[in-house]
Design an enzyme around this catalytic site. Structure first.
Site, PDB file in Angstrom:
ATOM      1  N   ASP A   1      -3.937  -1.222  -1.459  1.00 21.80           N
ATOM      2  CA  ASP A   1      -5.087  -1.546  -0.591  1.00 21.80           C
ATOM      3  C   ASP A   1      -6.408  -0.950  -1.108  1.00 21.80           C
ATOM      4  O   ASP A   1      -7.472  -1.547  -0.955  1.00 21.80           O
ATOM      5  CB  ASP A   1      -4.836  -1.119   0.869  1.00 21.80           C
ATOM      6  CG  ASP A   1      -4.362   0.317   1.030  1.00 21.80           C
ATOM      7  OD1 ASP A   1      -4.193   1.006   0.015  1.00 21.80           O
ATOM      8  OD2 ASP A   1      -4.153   0.751   2.185  1.00 21.80           O
TER       9      ASP A   1
ATOM     10  N   SER B   1       0.803  -1.231   0.000  1.00 21.01           N
ATOM     11  CA  SER B   1       0.000   0.000   0.000  1.00 21.01           C
ATOM     12  C   SER B   1       0.834   1.278   0.000  1.00 21.01           C
ATOM     13  O   SER B   1       0.784   2.095   0.937  1.00 21.01           O
ATOM     14  CB  SER B   1      -0.945  -0.035   1.195  1.00 21.01           C
ATOM     15  OG  SER B   1      -1.689  -1.221   1.128  1.00 21.01           O
TER      16      SER B   1
ATOM     17  N   ARG C   1       7.619   6.377  -4.047  1.00 18.24           N
ATOM     18  CA  ARG C   1       8.121   6.932  -2.789  1.00 18.24           C
ATOM     19  C   ARG C   1       7.456   6.195  -1.638  1.00 18.24           C
ATOM     20  O   ARG C   1       6.321   5.732  -1.763  1.00 18.24           O
ATOM     21  CB  ARG C   1       7.799   8.426  -2.681  1.00 18.24           C
ATOM     22  CG  ARG C   1       6.347   8.745  -2.381  1.00 18.24           C
ATOM     23  CD  ARG C   1       6.071  10.221  -2.427  1.00 18.24           C
ATOM     24  NE  ARG C   1       5.801  10.639  -3.778  1.00 18.24           N
ATOM     25  CZ  ARG C   1       4.574  10.677  -4.310  1.00 18.24           C
ATOM     26  NH1 ARG C   1       3.534  10.353  -3.594  1.00 18.24           N
ATOM     27  NH2 ARG C   1       4.385  11.046  -5.548  1.00 18.24           N
TER      28      ARG C   1
HETATM   29  C1  BGC Z   1      -0.271   5.295   0.212  1.00 16.35           C
HETATM   30  C2  BGC Z   1      -1.340   4.618  -0.600  1.00 16.35           C
HETATM   31  C3  BGC Z   1      -2.262   3.849   0.319  1.00 16.35           C
HETATM   32  C4  BGC Z   1      -2.760   4.714   1.444  1.00 16.35           C
HETATM   33  C5  BGC Z   1      -3.664   3.971   2.409  1.00 16.35           C
HETATM   34  C6  BGC Z   1      -0.859   6.079   1.361  1.00 16.35           C
HETATM   35  O1  BGC Z   1       0.149   6.580   2.168  1.00 16.35           O
HETATM   36  O2  BGC Z   1       0.471   6.159  -0.616  1.00 16.35           O
HETATM   37  O3  BGC Z   1      -0.773   3.759  -1.547  1.00 16.35           O
HETATM   38  O4  BGC Z   1      -3.335   3.368  -0.449  1.00 16.35           O
HETATM   39  O5  BGC Z   1      -1.679   5.237   2.164  1.00 16.35           O
HETATM   40  O6  BGC Z   1      -3.033   2.892   2.977  1.00 16.35           O
END
Ligand code: BGC
Length: 551
Positions: free
Chosen positions: A284, A231, A246
């Site tokens: 996610d 995620s 990142r």
């Molecule tokens: C991430 C996402 C993720 C979200 C929730 C963010 O910091 O960049 O990819 O879906 O958090 O988990």
């Protein structure tokens, strides 16, 4: 734990989570996600329980007994500022009201301001669809179409989110039903920061242990398929690939950014000789979208509001300009992982950031990134609150003569505390007394506690209303306002922060007018577990049918 069709119940293979984040100040094991339940309801033996003492013969107010997470009982007595015996200088109700007015102005988002944010948001979403490398990157996930609900079979899901690592065995039963058996592992701060290879090796070891324990029939001749929920923002060239753009949410493991995490994970599986094949890498939000569509086909959007925040939705291929040379069927749809947490990180033109937001950004391990997420997500709300309190301490407005060193530590105030403060049911705000007393060794007056609760409300409400802006932008872009749509939502803020969903709904009405009521959010299915399995199954079916075999 097992889950059937989305409802949790203890299963026969009950595995206790190894996950036990610590309260850095009290050196007491605390499960962040459970702080709310434990403090509020006093569940389990390791709770901070506040029991009011009703004693008419004493003039003291706010007396009670706290049961600390270690089971110790501490009696406390405090008085309101007006009644105190003069030992400690405290803020008065009047001065607190003045401060509150200032912070109300800072943290309140008017409907008009929200509409301006939504206009800019919608435009930014579209830019991300038309061109690569935009501030909201709008990543195509190569998850085509929507699930049929008939997908079936056993799959493993590996969930590497913000706070812990989960390995799940997902049995898709068809008929929109599934069962999950899972084990959770706590991720340590070191694991989040040390070399990326070690992190993926740990994932592989956990999977191996899970297979050894639960799946005796899985062998190298009969490997199990894994959907990997990772995620963080990844640019995917195909479904089992993803270059980490990142880290977010405080992760910083070196040697992962700029690398294909799909490949790194496969290497670790090989290294530990794990009889498993990873066929899909997903976010996610994508998992939540697909898992929710599996049981509620009307779902159009999924949002995660937890440690991080983000959204995914189904988009028509013909509307995605940057895919025009890919020879895809224009009538198909593909799930888009927006990565909306990055909104406004480029020029900071649209979000009304306060000095606390700017401080958090500048002192984070990723300054200049995730501007929207840093105003909304659970990782930061407690810190925003703490910075305001520290400002008042520095101004001499509260805690004079008390030692505030515990509160001075960055990130020492968990967002779960804000949830607790908002939901304290007692007139004396006994939970708030307990929090400040037990975790920070600080005495509070009623006026201060009322201020804390009001401040938590301001910060929580602003977060929910900003999240509503993001949802409204997708709704408007897709033209869902008339027919309405369902939004699957998950994450600790959405699930546990009192009133978060209602505040989003109010925000949607403020931005979209009465028709905003046509947009409803509901608790999404377990995207990172069930969603990963369903996506692995959909991918297999697609490839078996010879559709886009290289994606
Ligand atoms: C991430 C996402 C993720 C979200 C929730 C963010 O910091 O960049 O990819 O879906 O958090 O988990």
């Amino acid at each position: 734990m097992s889950v059937t069709g989305g409802t949790w119940h203890p299963g026969p293979n009950l595995e206790l989570p190894h996950y036990a984040p610590r309260d850095p100040m009290a050196h007491t094991p605390i499960n962040e996600d459970d702080i709310i339940d434990q403090v509020k309801h006093g569940h389990g033996h390791s709770s901070l329980k506040v029991t009011p003492i009703h004693s008419p013969s004493t003039s003291r107010r706010g007396s009670g007994v706290i049961t600390t997470p270690t089971g110790e009982k501490v009696t406390f007595h405090t008085r309101t500022a007006e009644e105190r015996d003069g030992t400690l200088p405290h803020a008065t109700a009047k001065s607190m009201a003045d401060h509150l007015e200032k912070y109300t102005n800072l943290f309140t988002l008017s409907p008009q301001r929200m509409r301006m944010i939504v206009d800019a948001f919608e435009e930014t979403l579209d830019k991300g669809l038309q061109e690569w490398e935009q501030v909201i990157p709008m990543f195509p996930t190569w998850v085509f179409g929507t699930p049929k609900g008939t997908e079936s079979g056993d799959y493993l899901a590996l969930d590497l989110g913000g706070t812990n690592l989960r390995v799940c065995l997902v049995s898709l039963l068809g008929g929109c039903k599934f069962e999950i058996t899972q084990t959770k592992y706590r991720l340590t701060e070191e694991q989040k920061q040390e070399d990326g290879c070690k992190l993926f090796d740990f994932c592989a070891e956990c999977i191996k242990e899970f297979i050894d324990t639960h799946l005796p029939n899985v062998t190298h001749d009969n490997p199990i398929v894994i959907g990997f929920t990772f995620s963080y923002p990844c640019l995917q060239e195909r479904i089992d690939h993803g270059i980490l753009i990142r880290w977010t949410k405080g992760f910083g493991a070196p040697n992962v950014e700029g690398h294909d995490v799909g490949e790194m994970f496969k290497e670790s599986l090989k290294k530990f000789n794990v009889p498993a094949v990873m066929t899909a890498l997903l976010n996610d939000t994508t998992g939540a979208l697909i898992a929710s569509q599996y049981v509620r086909p009307k779902t159009k959007i999924a949002v995660i509001l937890g440690t991080g925040c983000n959204a995914a939705y189904s988009e028509d291929i013909k509307s995605i300009g940057k895919l025009k040379d890919k020879n895809l069927d224009p009538d198909d749809v593909v799930a888009i992982n927006c990565e909306w947490g990055a909104f406004d990180s480029d020029f900071h033109q649209h979000l009304p950031r306060t000095k606390y937001d700017i401080h958090i950004d500048e002192h984070s391990n990723k300054p200049g990134e995730q501007a929207f997420e840093k105003m909304i997500s659970g990782r930061y709300l407690g810190e925003i609150f703490r910075l305001v309190i520290m400002e008042l301490v520095d101004e001499g407005a509260m805690f004079l003569g008390q030692n505030t060193y515990k509160l001075e530590a960055p990130y020492s105030l968990d967002t779960a505390f804000l949830s607790l403060m908002e939901s304290d049911p007692t007139d004396e705000l006994l939970t708030i007394i307990g929090i400040f007393n037990h975790f920070y060794g600080l005495e509070t007056t009623l006026a201060e506690r009322q201020f804390f609760r009001a401040l938590a409300r301001l910060i929580g409400r602003r977060a929910a209303r900003l999240a509503a802006c993001g949802i409204a932008a997708i709704v408007r872009k897709k033209g869902y306002l008339e027919e309405g749509c369902e939004v699957g939502a998950d994450g600790s803020l959405y699930n546990k922060y009192p009133g978060f969903a209602q505040r989003i709904h109010q925000g949607l009405v403020d931005v979209l007018g009465a028709k905003g009521k046509n947009i409803t959010t509901y608790h999404a299915e377990d995207g990172s577990g069930a969603g990963a399995a369903i996506i692995a199954a959909m991918t297999k079916a697609r490839k078996d049918a010879g559709k886009y075999p290289n994606l």
